[in-house]
Motif scaffolding. Structure first.
Motif, mmCIF file in Angstrom:
data_model
loop_
_atom_site.group_PDB
_atom_site.id
_atom_site.type_symbol
_atom_site.label_atom_id
_atom_site.label_comp_id
_atom_site.label_asym_id
_atom_site.label_seq_id
_atom_site.Cartn_x
_atom_site.Cartn_y
_atom_site.Cartn_z
ATOM 1 N N VAL A 267 0.835 -1.196 0.000
ATOM 2 C CA VAL A 267 0.000 0.000 0.000
ATOM 3 C C VAL A 267 0.871 1.248 0.000
ATOM 4 C CG1 VAL A 267 -1.699 1.290 1.331
ATOM 5 C CG2 VAL A 267 -1.876 -1.180 1.170
ATOM 6 N N LEU A 268 1.963 1.209 0.744
ATOM 7 C CA LEU A 268 2.839 2.377 0.807
ATOM 8 C C LEU A 268 3.541 2.619 -0.521
ATOM 9 C CD1 LEU A 268 4.342 1.945 4.377
ATOM 10 C CD2 LEU A 268 2.377 3.304 3.638
ATOM 11 N N GLU A 269 3.867 1.552 -1.242
ATOM 12 C CA GLU A 269 4.457 1.716 -2.571
ATOM 13 C C GLU A 269 3.455 2.349 -3.527
ATOM 14 O OE1 GLU A 269 6.539 -0.930 -6.119
ATOM 15 O OE2 GLU A 269 5.771 -1.924 -4.344
ATOM 16 N N GLY A 270 2.213 1.918 -3.451
ATOM 17 C CA GLY A 270 1.172 2.517 -4.273
ATOM 18 C C GLY A 270 0.955 3.981 -3.937
ATOM 19 N N ALA A 271 1.006 4.305 -2.644
ATOM 20 C CA ALA A 271 0.861 5.700 -2.231
ATOM 21 C C ALA A 271 2.018 6.542 -2.738
ATOM 22 C CB ALA A 271 0.777 5.788 -0.712
ATOM 23 N N PHE A 272 3.229 6.010 -2.714
ATOM 24 C CA PHE A 272 4.391 6.751 -3.211
ATOM 25 C C PHE A 272 4.286 6.972 -4.709
ATOM 26 C CE2 PHE A 272 8.680 7.156 -4.885
ATOM 27 C CZ PHE A 272 9.166 8.184 -4.091
ATOM 28 N N LEU A 273 3.869 5.945 -5.449
ATOM 29 C CA LEU A 273 3.741 6.092 -6.892
ATOM 30 C C LEU A 273 2.616 7.048 -7.263
ATOM 31 C CD1 LEU A 273 4.279 2.390 -7.981
ATOM 32 C CD2 LEU A 273 5.880 4.295 -8.240
ATOM 33 N N GLY B 216 1.529 9.711 -5.311
ATOM 34 C CA GLY B 216 1.689 11.104 -4.898
ATOM 35 C C GLY B 216 2.987 11.461 -4.231
ATOM 36 N N GLY B 217 3.925 10.548 -4.151
ATOM 37 C CA GLY B 217 5.214 10.876 -3.562
ATOM 38 C C GLY B 217 5.237 10.688 -2.059
ATOM 39 N N PRO B 218 6.281 11.225 -1.409
ATOM 40 C CA PRO B 218 6.462 11.016 0.026
ATOM 41 C C PRO B 218 5.327 11.589 0.880
ATOM 42 C CG PRO B 218 8.447 11.931 -0.956
ATOM 43 C CD PRO B 218 7.398 11.948 -2.003
ATOM 44 N N GLY B 219 4.742 12.697 0.464
ATOM 45 C CA GLY B 219 3.639 13.272 1.231
ATOM 46 C C GLY B 219 2.440 12.354 1.284
#
Length: 79
Positions: free
Chosen positions: A38-44, A46-49
């Motif tokens: 899930v965190l990889e999807g979030a990074f892809l 919208g980035g670190p924020g």
């Protein structure tokens, strides 16, 4: 004199068809890579924020964090 505009129009039409068919062929090639977390999807997406937002939302859903308002969070004591 009327042959030149016909040749130019034909060249534009042929190049447009070739360009569109090339784009369609390239878009259909391969499958997208899977997202592992899930965190990889979030990074892809919208980035670190966006990763920080996902972590805060996950901690609030688990009950480890209390959200009091925009920019106000508090950790709950461990049980």
């Amino acid at each position: 004199m009327t042959v030149l505009p016909v040749v130019i129009a034909l060249a534009v039409a042929v190049s447009s068809v070739l360009l569109i068919s090339g784009v369609v062929r390239l878009r259909g090639r391969g499958t997208p890579a899977p997202v592992h977390d899930v965190l990889e999807g979030a990074f892809l997406a919208g980035g670190p924020g966006r990763v920080v937002d996902a972590v805060i939302a996950g901690m609030q859903a688990d009950g480890r964090l209390t959200v009091g308002g925009p920019g106000i969070v508090a950790l709950r004591p461990a049980d």
